[in-house]
Scaffold this motif. Structure first.
Motif, mmCIF file in Angstrom:
data_model
loop_
_atom_site.group_PDB
_atom_site.id
_atom_site.type_symbol
_atom_site.label_atom_id
_atom_site.label_comp_id
_atom_site.label_asym_id
_atom_site.label_seq_id
_atom_site.Cartn_x
_atom_site.Cartn_y
_atom_site.Cartn_z
ATOM 1 N N ARG A 160 0.828 -1.214 0.000
ATOM 2 C CA ARG A 160 0.000 0.000 0.000
ATOM 3 C C ARG A 160 0.861 1.263 0.000
ATOM 4 O O ARG A 160 0.514 2.266 -0.630
ATOM 5 N N GLU A 161 1.958 1.221 0.710
ATOM 6 C CA GLU A 161 2.868 2.360 0.762
ATOM 7 C C GLU A 161 3.459 2.647 -0.624
ATOM 8 O O GLU A 161 3.581 3.800 -1.036
ATOM 9 N N LEU A 162 3.785 1.596 -1.354
ATOM 10 C CA LEU A 162 4.314 1.744 -2.711
ATOM 11 C C LEU A 162 3.286 2.385 -3.629
ATOM 12 O O LEU A 162 3.595 3.314 -4.371
ATOM 13 N N MET A 163 2.038 1.908 -3.562
ATOM 14 C CA MET A 163 0.981 2.457 -4.422
ATOM 15 C C MET A 163 0.726 3.929 -4.113
ATOM 16 O O MET A 163 0.542 4.747 -5.012
ATOM 17 N N GLY A 164 0.732 4.261 -2.828
ATOM 18 C CA GLY A 164 0.532 5.662 -2.447
ATOM 19 C C GLY A 164 1.663 6.552 -2.919
ATOM 20 O O GLY A 164 1.440 7.663 -3.409
ATOM 21 N N GLY A 165 2.885 6.078 -2.792
ATOM 22 C CA GLY A 165 4.044 6.865 -3.223
ATOM 23 C C GLY A 165 4.088 7.060 -4.724
ATOM 24 O O GLY A 165 4.371 8.159 -5.214
ATOM 25 N N VAL A 166 3.797 5.998 -5.465
ATOM 26 C CA VAL A 166 3.797 6.096 -6.929
ATOM 27 C C VAL A 166 2.661 7.000 -7.393
ATOM 28 O O VAL A 166 2.837 7.848 -8.273
ATOM 29 N N GLY A 167 1.493 6.862 -6.789
ATOM 30 C CA GLY A 167 0.358 7.713 -7.161
ATOM 31 C C GLY A 167 0.631 9.179 -6.903
ATOM 32 O O GLY A 167 0.286 10.045 -7.712
ATOM 33 N N LYS A 168 1.249 9.473 -5.758
ATOM 34 C CA LYS A 168 1.582 10.862 -5.437
ATOM 35 C C LYS A 168 2.571 11.427 -6.445
ATOM 36 O O LYS A 168 2.427 12.561 -6.917
ATOM 37 N N THR A 169 3.584 10.651 -6.786
ATOM 38 C CA THR A 169 4.573 11.093 -7.764
ATOM 39 C C THR A 169 3.945 11.305 -9.137
ATOM 40 O O THR A 169 4.256 12.283 -9.835
ATOM 41 N N MET A 170 3.025 10.423 -9.522
ATOM 42 C CA MET A 170 2.354 10.558 -10.818
ATOM 43 C C MET A 170 1.523 11.842 -10.863
ATOM 44 O O MET A 170 1.551 12.570 -11.865
ATOM 45 N N MET A 171 0.782 12.128 -9.808
ATOM 46 C CA MET A 171 -0.056 13.333 -9.785
ATOM 47 C C MET A 171 0.796 14.600 -9.782
ATOM 48 O O MET A 171 0.472 15.575 -10.463
ATOM 49 N N GLN A 172 1.885 14.580 -9.046
ATOM 50 C CA GLN A 172 2.743 15.759 -8.988
ATOM 51 C C GLN A 172 3.401 16.036 -10.339
ATOM 52 O O GLN A 172 3.386 17.175 -10.820
ATOM 53 N N SER A 173 3.961 15.020 -10.947
ATOM 54 C CA SER A 173 4.641 15.243 -12.227
ATOM 55 C C SER A 173 3.626 15.540 -13.329
ATOM 56 O O SER A 173 3.890 16.346 -14.221
ATOM 57 N N GLY A 174 2.456 14.915 -13.277
ATOM 58 C CA GLY A 174 1.420 15.203 -14.261
ATOM 59 C C GLY A 174 0.937 16.637 -14.163
ATOM 60 O O GLY A 174 0.783 17.334 -15.167
ATOM 61 N N GLY A 175 0.692 17.098 -12.950
ATOM 62 C CA GLY A 175 0.248 18.480 -12.765
ATOM 63 C C GLY A 175 1.296 19.493 -13.175
ATOM 64 O O GLY A 175 0.991 20.510 -13.804
ATOM 65 N N THR A 176 2.541 19.219 -12.829
ATOM 66 C CA THR A 176 3.625 20.142 -13.180
ATOM 67 C C THR A 176 3.816 20.218 -14.691
ATOM 68 O O THR A 176 3.856 21.306 -15.271
ATOM 69 N N PHE A 177 3.921 19.081 -15.329
ATOM 70 C CA PHE A 177 4.159 19.077 -16.769
ATOM 71 C C PHE A 177 2.941 19.606 -17.517
ATOM 72 O O PHE A 177 3.071 20.313 -18.518
ATOM 73 N N GLY A 178 1.743 19.299 -17.029
ATOM 74 C CA GLY A 178 0.534 19.821 -17.650
ATOM 75 C C GLY A 178 0.449 21.334 -17.564
ATOM 76 O O GLY A 178 0.033 22.006 -18.508
ATOM 77 N N THR A 179 0.863 21.889 -16.427
ATOM 78 C CA THR A 179 0.856 23.340 -16.269
ATOM 79 C C THR A 179 1.803 23.995 -17.254
ATOM 80 O O THR A 179 1.450 24.986 -17.918
ATOM 81 N N PHE A 180 2.991 23.450 -17.381
ATOM 82 C CA PHE A 180 3.953 24.044 -18.313
ATOM 83 C C PHE A 180 3.505 23.897 -19.766
ATOM 84 O O PHE A 180 3.705 24.803 -20.586
ATOM 85 N N MET A 181 2.892 22.779 -20.101
ATOM 86 C CA MET A 181 2.389 22.610 -21.470
ATOM 87 C C MET A 181 1.239 23.577 -21.752
ATOM 88 O O MET A 181 1.128 24.114 -22.854
ATOM 89 N N SER A 182 0.368 23.806 -20.774
ATOM 90 C CA SER A 182 -0.735 24.731 -20.989
ATOM 91 C C SER A 182 -0.220 26.162 -21.125
ATOM 92 O O SER A 182 -0.741 26.934 -21.935
ATOM 93 N N ILE A 183 0.809 26.516 -20.379
ATOM 94 C CA ILE A 183 1.409 27.851 -20.523
ATOM 95 C C ILE A 183 2.017 28.007 -21.905
ATOM 96 O O ILE A 183 1.847 29.039 -22.569
ATOM 97 N N GLY A 184 2.700 26.962 -22.369
ATOM 98 C CA GLY A 184 3.287 27.000 -23.716
ATOM 99 C C GLY A 184 2.229 27.130 -24.803
ATOM 100 O O GLY A 184 2.410 27.883 -25.760
ATOM 101 N N MET A 185 1.124 26.426 -24.652
ATOM 102 C CA MET A 185 0.053 26.547 -25.641
ATOM 103 C C MET A 185 -0.608 27.913 -25.568
ATOM 104 O O MET A 185 -1.038 28.456 -26.583
ATOM 105 N N GLY A 186 -0.710 28.471 -24.365
ATOM 106 C CA GLY A 186 -1.271 29.823 -24.221
ATOM 107 C C GLY A 186 -0.404 30.874 -24.878
ATOM 108 O O GLY A 186 -0.922 31.836 -25.446
ATOM 109 N N ILE A 187 0.887 30.703 -24.813
ATOM 110 C CA ILE A 187 1.806 31.668 -25.445
ATOM 111 C C ILE A 187 1.647 31.623 -26.963
ATOM 112 O O ILE A 187 1.734 32.640 -27.643
ATOM 113 N N ARG A 188 1.361 30.436 -27.488
ATOM 114 C CA ARG A 188 1.226 30.273 -28.953
ATOM 115 C C ARG A 188 -0.082 30.837 -29.500
ATOM 116 O O ARG A 188 -0.226 30.987 -30.700
ATOM 117 N N CYS A 189 -1.069 31.120 -28.637
ATOM 118 C CA CYS A 189 -2.360 31.640 -29.127
ATOM 119 C C CYS A 189 -2.227 33.032 -29.720
ATOM 120 O O CYS A 189 -1.523 33.846 -29.310
#
Length: 81
Positions: free
Chosen positions: A52-81
């Motif tokens: 359970r500890e492994l699943m929680g740690g991997v899930g947390k890492t996935m959400m953090q990296s997904g949110g971070t990379f998604g934010t930067f990609m959305s900023i990049g797409m906003g600049i291109r508009c």
């Protein structure tokens, strides 16, 4: 003759700027989640997490990296508009 309806509604040829930013976030979130799954699994196994500890740690890492990379990609797409 009927008018063809595109994926963005009737008569629109291009997506709006908000649609582009939203799509950039979704693409970035998906890529970040995949990267987070790989790096999170490796780092959690490296420190000795199991079960359970492994699943929680991997899930947390996935959400953090997904949110971070998604934010930067959305900023990049906003600049291109």
């Amino acid at each position: 003759m009927p008018v063809a309806v595109g994926p963005y509604g009737q008569g629109q040829g291009q997506p709006s700027c908000f649609d582009r930013v939203k799509m950039g976030f979704m693409m970035g979130f998906a890529v970040g989640m995949a990267a987070g799954a790989m790096f999170g699994t490796f780092s959690c196994l490296r420190v000795g997490m199991r079960g359970r500890e492994l699943m929680g740690g991997v899930g947390k890492t996935m959400m953090q990296s997904g949110g971070t990379f998604g934010t930067f990609m959305s900023i990049g797409m906003g600049i291109r508009c």
